[in-house]
Design a protein around this motif. Structure first.
Motif, mmCIF file in Angstrom:
data_model
loop_
_atom_site.group_PDB
_atom_site.id
_atom_site.type_symbol
_atom_site.label_atom_id
_atom_site.label_comp_id
_atom_site.label_asym_id
_atom_site.label_seq_id
_atom_site.Cartn_x
_atom_site.Cartn_y
_atom_site.Cartn_z
ATOM 1 N N LEU A 85 0.837 -1.217 0.000
ATOM 2 C CA LEU A 85 0.000 0.000 0.000
ATOM 3 C C LEU A 85 0.864 1.256 0.000
ATOM 4 C CD1 LEU A 85 -2.816 -1.149 2.472
ATOM 5 C CD2 LEU A 85 -3.111 -0.553 0.053
ATOM 6 N N GLU A 86 1.981 1.198 0.718
ATOM 7 C CA GLU A 86 2.916 2.343 0.707
ATOM 8 C C GLU A 86 3.444 2.573 -0.705
ATOM 9 O OE1 GLU A 86 4.174 4.903 2.571
ATOM 10 O OE2 GLU A 86 2.500 4.219 3.805
ATOM 11 N N ARG A 87 3.847 1.460 -1.355
ATOM 12 C CA ARG A 87 4.375 1.581 -2.723
ATOM 13 C C ARG A 87 3.284 2.084 -3.671
ATOM 14 N NH1 ARG A 87 7.262 -3.887 -4.548
ATOM 15 N NH2 ARG A 87 7.923 -2.624 -6.315
ATOM 16 N N ALA A 88 2.032 1.667 -3.424
ATOM 17 C CA ALA A 88 0.921 2.059 -4.316
ATOM 18 C C ALA A 88 0.739 3.576 -4.326
ATOM 19 C CB ALA A 88 -0.369 1.367 -3.885
ATOM 20 N N LYS A 89 1.051 4.218 -3.192
ATOM 21 C CA LYS A 89 0.886 5.682 -3.117
ATOM 22 C C LYS A 89 1.788 6.380 -4.139
ATOM 23 C CE LYS A 89 -0.193 5.872 1.798
ATOM 24 N NZ LYS A 89 0.461 6.018 3.095
ATOM 25 N N ALA A 90 2.959 5.771 -4.390
ATOM 26 C CA ALA A 90 3.911 6.402 -5.309
ATOM 27 C C ALA A 90 3.739 5.899 -6.744
ATOM 28 C CB ALA A 90 5.334 6.105 -4.841
ATOM 29 N N ASN A 91 2.831 4.907 -6.944
ATOM 30 C CA ASN A 91 2.669 4.335 -8.282
ATOM 31 C C ASN A 91 1.669 5.169 -9.089
ATOM 32 O OD1 ASN A 91 3.562 1.954 -9.822
ATOM 33 N ND2 ASN A 91 1.373 1.529 -9.993
ATOM 34 N N PRO A 92 2.014 5.516 -10.304
ATOM 35 C CA PRO A 92 1.106 6.388 -11.067
ATOM 36 C C PRO A 92 -0.220 5.717 -11.451
ATOM 37 C CG PRO A 92 2.988 5.703 -12.412
ATOM 38 C CD PRO A 92 3.271 5.246 -11.027
ATOM 39 N N LEU A 93 -0.230 4.369 -11.529
ATOM 40 C CA LEU A 93 -1.455 3.671 -11.933
ATOM 41 C C LEU A 93 -2.090 2.983 -10.722
ATOM 42 C CD1 LEU A 93 0.011 2.076 -15.175
ATOM 43 C CD2 LEU A 93 -1.591 3.985 -15.052
ATOM 44 N N PRO A 94 -3.432 2.916 -10.669
ATOM 45 C CA PRO A 94 -4.089 2.369 -9.476
ATOM 46 C C PRO A 94 -4.014 0.843 -9.372
ATOM 47 C CG PRO A 94 -5.720 2.984 -11.106
ATOM 48 C CD PRO A 94 -4.400 3.381 -11.676
#
Ligand SMILES: C[S@@+](CC[C@H](N)C(=O)[O-])C[C@H]1O[C@@H](n2cnc3c(N)ncnc32)[C@H](O)[C@@H]1O
Length: 225
Positions: A85-94
């Protein structure tokens, strides 16, 4: 302690160092293996994907780069999902992440075009139930897992080196039992044709196969129509 509880607690304990350990242990090669694995799964032209035992989400993020629809990663270790979830915050795609057990996936039948699982299936307590669930929720299943090299010399060399090298994992993770588990579970896991046969028994797809990676240290398995 049941295998599932041991595995969940172990991955929770090492979650904050998991990505670093992966790079050290595989000398970075897990990235190449995963890239090859993703290419296989993308041959099905999936629009949606479920990555099981997602850990910190490596495969889910890579799938999302090519899948226009919903991509979900699940793992039964809340610690691993927190990192994803932490990495998802920085990922441009959902990419969505949920805590869930492979043996009881919270999705309807054929909800996804493909399911993937990378270095996760050998940890599942009830392997056959896990495989049935992976096949139930999708139209194609792709598995990346450690195997046993067929060449006997290479196999002895590989497991010998693993026994020398892997204690570093125990030192960094401060869980000696974690590296013992890694070697024992890799050595014991059925690979190549044997694993394909187990997939066949538990899935209703028409096409099954396997491809060795790095001389059989790992295998990519696939099942689809
Ligand atoms: C070696 S890690 C692999 C992580 C990631 N897929 C990768 O390739 O880097 C194995 C993961 O399987 C998860 N796992 C094991 N059994 C599981 C189960 N029954 N349901 C969901 N996750 C499971 C663990 O929590 C752990 O995060």
């Amino acid at each position: 302690m049941a295998k599932a509880d041991f595995v969940r607690v172990m991955f929770n304990d090492i979650a904050h160092k998991y990505d670093l350990l992966n790079d050290i242990l595989s000398v970075g090669t897990h990235r190449l293996w995963k890239r090859k694995f993703i290419k296989f799964a993308l041959r099905q032209n999936p629009k949606t994907a479920l990555d099981c035992a997602t850990g910190t989400g490596d495969i889910a993020f890579k799938l999302k780069a090519s899948c226009p629809g919903q991509v979900v990663g699940i793992d039964f270790s809340p610690g691993m999902i927190d990192h994803a979830l932490e990495r998802a915050k920085a990922n441009p795609l959902p990419v969505e992440f949920k805590v869930a057990d492979i043996q009881k996936l919270p999705f309807s039948d054929k909800a996804f075009d493909v399911t993937t699982i990378s270095f996760g299936i050998r940890n599942v307590e009830n392997l056959e139930l896990g495989l049935r669930e992976l096949g139930r929720v999708s139209n194609g299943v792709f598995v990346l897992e450690f195997g046993q090299p067929k060449n006997r010399f290479f196999k002895s060399l590989y497991f010998g080196l693993l026994r020398l090298y892997v204690p570093i994992f125990g030192l960094i993770s401060k869980r000696k039992d974690a590296y013992e588990y890694l070697i024992a579970s890799s050595e014991a896991f059925p690979s190549a044709e044997t694993f394909v046969e187990i997939m066949r028994r538990n899935m209703t797809f028409k096409t099954f196969g396997h491809v060795p990676v790095f001389g059989g240290i790992a295998y990519i398995y696939y099942a689809h129509n």
